[in-house]
Design an enzyme around this catalytic site. Structure first.
Site, PDB file in Angstrom:
ATOM      1  N   SER A 183      -2.781  51.823  35.070  1.00  0.00           N
ATOM      2  CA  SER A 183      -1.903  51.853  36.085  1.00  0.00           C
ATOM      3  C   SER A 183      -2.433  52.236  37.600  1.00  0.00           C
ATOM      4  CB  SER A 183      -0.530  52.951  35.710  1.00  0.00           C
ATOM      5  OG  SER A 183       0.430  52.473  36.653  1.00  0.00           O
ATOM      6  N   ASP A 353       5.165  44.277  30.358  1.00  0.00           N
ATOM      7  CA  ASP A 353       4.799  45.325  31.165  1.00  0.00           C
ATOM      8  C   ASP A 353       5.869  44.893  32.402  1.00  0.00           C
ATOM      9  OD1 ASP A 353       4.090  47.119  32.935  1.00  0.00           O
ATOM     10  OD2 ASP A 353       1.919  47.168  31.954  1.00  0.00           O
ATOM     11  N   HIS A 386       4.201  48.896  29.711  1.00  0.00           N
ATOM     12  CA  HIS A 386       3.223  49.963  30.402  1.00  0.00           C
ATOM     13  C   HIS A 386       3.025  51.150  29.657  1.00  0.00           C
ATOM     14  CE1 HIS A 386       1.570  50.141  34.383  1.00  0.00           C
ATOM     15  NE2 HIS A 386       2.078  51.335  34.625  1.00  0.00           N
TER      16      HIS A 386
END
Ligand SMILES: *[C@@H]1O[C@H](CO)[C@@H](O)[C@H](O)[C@H]1NC(C)=O
Ligand SMILES: *[C@@H]1O[C@H](CO)[C@@H](O)[C@H](O)[C@H]1NC(C)=O
Ligand SMILES: *[C@@H]1O[C@H](CO)[C@@H](O)[C@H](O)[C@H]1NC(C)=O
Length: 413
Positions: A183, A353, A386
């Site tokens: 991320s 995601d 995610h």
């Protein structure tokens, strides 16, 4: 029901942030007071999450050029290893994303946790913790209760945090470094590489749930970021801590988790997308440990990335301020085409995601289209969102083992 929860979450959060907008900045900045600047990391990540599983672990600290004292955990060898096996191990730095800390990698069983798997596979593992998170809240002269402590965005992570951690690991090991980011840990890495930073100390990099472009991000968090962290937020809260566990936000999360028809699994879904493969005990543990604070300026900078669709340094939103900081009316872009084309890169992204949307990843891959074909490995996992990348019960098989194979391939050449 989950859908209702998600809508409720977005609406309530917006309400909450609008309410916060009427709190004076000093009050906002003081949410962080309960974490004292002097807290030494005695009960840190090593004790709670590594040593308990039978691994060696050292708590270390690194001071950045702008004075932040960051905590760093080193797991020098695997569980079964006899000490001083002699062979030189390759170092790996693991960098978490925004609103979490290094603990986030250690919430599953040892056989499923990335740092421990790497250690068992013969790597020398270093877990980084970004400025502002619970074990990285010290500074040579500032206290977290001081608004100036929060005067940074991810530009400073690029300019100060990553170089400090890389310099330290390089000086300790004398070896080129493998990097794994998730991320925000991918955004800061890509931005660094595009400026030629870190690349001389780097062997290869694995980027999980990569974010660089955020135009298609479709989570409640995205809505909050884009709507609430721009404009007045820049001037009003530009120098404040954003502590999601602070009183108003914590109360909100607690009330949300107790809402009929909403459980915290759905909260995570609302924030990160429909994760396929999380263990509910691990999610409970996650919610006990995370989210972690960051600076409001950092979230404003991310919101700018969402809104403007370009990767650039922090925008002061006024030409005169930008000129004062950069000598130009617009903030300088990070040009990802400038990433060295022979840098070994492993990229993995998920079809579910919500933060790292497939269309934004396509955009990123497009900016890497001149990369040497044999130095770029791209993996797509249809069912992953995610959080699966850090806590998925099968991430060891699907993602971590392929990363290890990729790292090993680079060392052969
Ligand atoms: C915040 O940091 C910038 C540099 O990035 C500096 O110009 C400014 O004076 C700082 N503001 C405060 C209040 O510390
Ligand atoms: C989920 O977590 C629990 C508690 O740590 C563990 O006993 C169980 O084996 C885990 N399940 C999976 C599928 O990993
Ligand atoms: C990025 O750099 C490449 C060459 O390195 C150049 O062709 C391109 O125009 C640059 N893009 C931007 C947006 O500046």
């Amino acid at each position: 029901m989950a859908h209702q929860g998600l809508l409720g979450f977005g609406a309530l959060t917006l309400f909450l942030l609008v309410s916060l907008a009427s709190v004076p900045p000093q009050a906002f900045a003081s949410f962080g007071r309960r974490h004292l600047a002097q807290d030494p990391p005695v009960d840190g990540i090593c004790t709670s999450s590594v040593i308990v599983h039978g691994y060696k672990c050292q708590e270390l600290e690194v001071t950045t050029k702008d004075g932040y004292i960051l905590s760093l955990q080193r797991i020098p060898e695997g569980r079964a290893e006899a000490s001083s096996s002699g062979a030189k191990k390759q170092p790996v730095i693991i960098q978490h994303g925004v609103l979490v800390d290094g603990m986030t990698w250690l919430l599953n069983s040892p056989e499923q946790d990335l740092p421990l798997i790497l250690a068992d596979n013969g790597f020398d593992v270093w877990i980084a913790n970004a400025r502002g998170t619970r074990y990285s809240r010290r500074h040579t002269s500032l206290d977290p209760s001081d608004p100036a402590f929060w005067n940074w965005s991810w530009d400073e992570i690029v300019t100060y945090d990553l170089p400090a951690v890389f310099d330290y690991v390089y000086s300790q090991t004398g070896q080129k470094i493998n990097y794994i980011g998730h991320s925000l840990g991918t955004l800061t890495a890509l931005a660094s590489f595009s400026e030629g930073r870190l690349v001389n100390q780097l062997k290869s990099a694995a980027l999980l749930s990569p974010i660089a472009y955020l135009s298609h991000m479709n989570t409640a968090l995205g809505v909050i970021a884009a709507r609430s962290f721009l404009g007045e937020a820049t001037t009003l809260f530009g120098l404040a801590e954003f502590d999601p566990r602070g009183l108003p936000v914590a109360a909100f999360v607690k009330s949300l988790c107790a809402y009929p028809g909403v459980d915290c699994y759905d909260l995570l879904t609302a924030l990160t997308g429909k994760n396929c493969c999380l263990n509910s005990s691990t999610v409970d543990l996650f919610l006990k440990n995370e989210p972690q604070p960051t600076s409001t300026k950092n979230l404003v900078h991310l919101a700018q990335t969402v809104r403007y669709g370009v990767l650039a340094k922090f925008n002061y939103e006024r030409p005169d301020y930008n000129i004062m900081h950069y000598g130009e009316a617009f903030p300088p872009p990070y040009n990802l085409s400038n990433i060295p084309h022979d840098l070994p890169l492993f990229i993995s992204y998920g079809g579910q995601d919500a933060l790292s949307d497939v269309r934004d990843v396509d955009n990123l891959l497009d900016s890497l289209k001149l990369h040497d074909v044999d130095k770029l490995s791209v993996q797509f996992i249809k069912d992953y969102a995610h959080a699966d990348y850090i806590m998925g019960v099968n991430a060891n098989d699907l993602v971590y083992n392929p990363i290890i194979a990729f790292f090993r391939r680079q060392s052969d050449t």
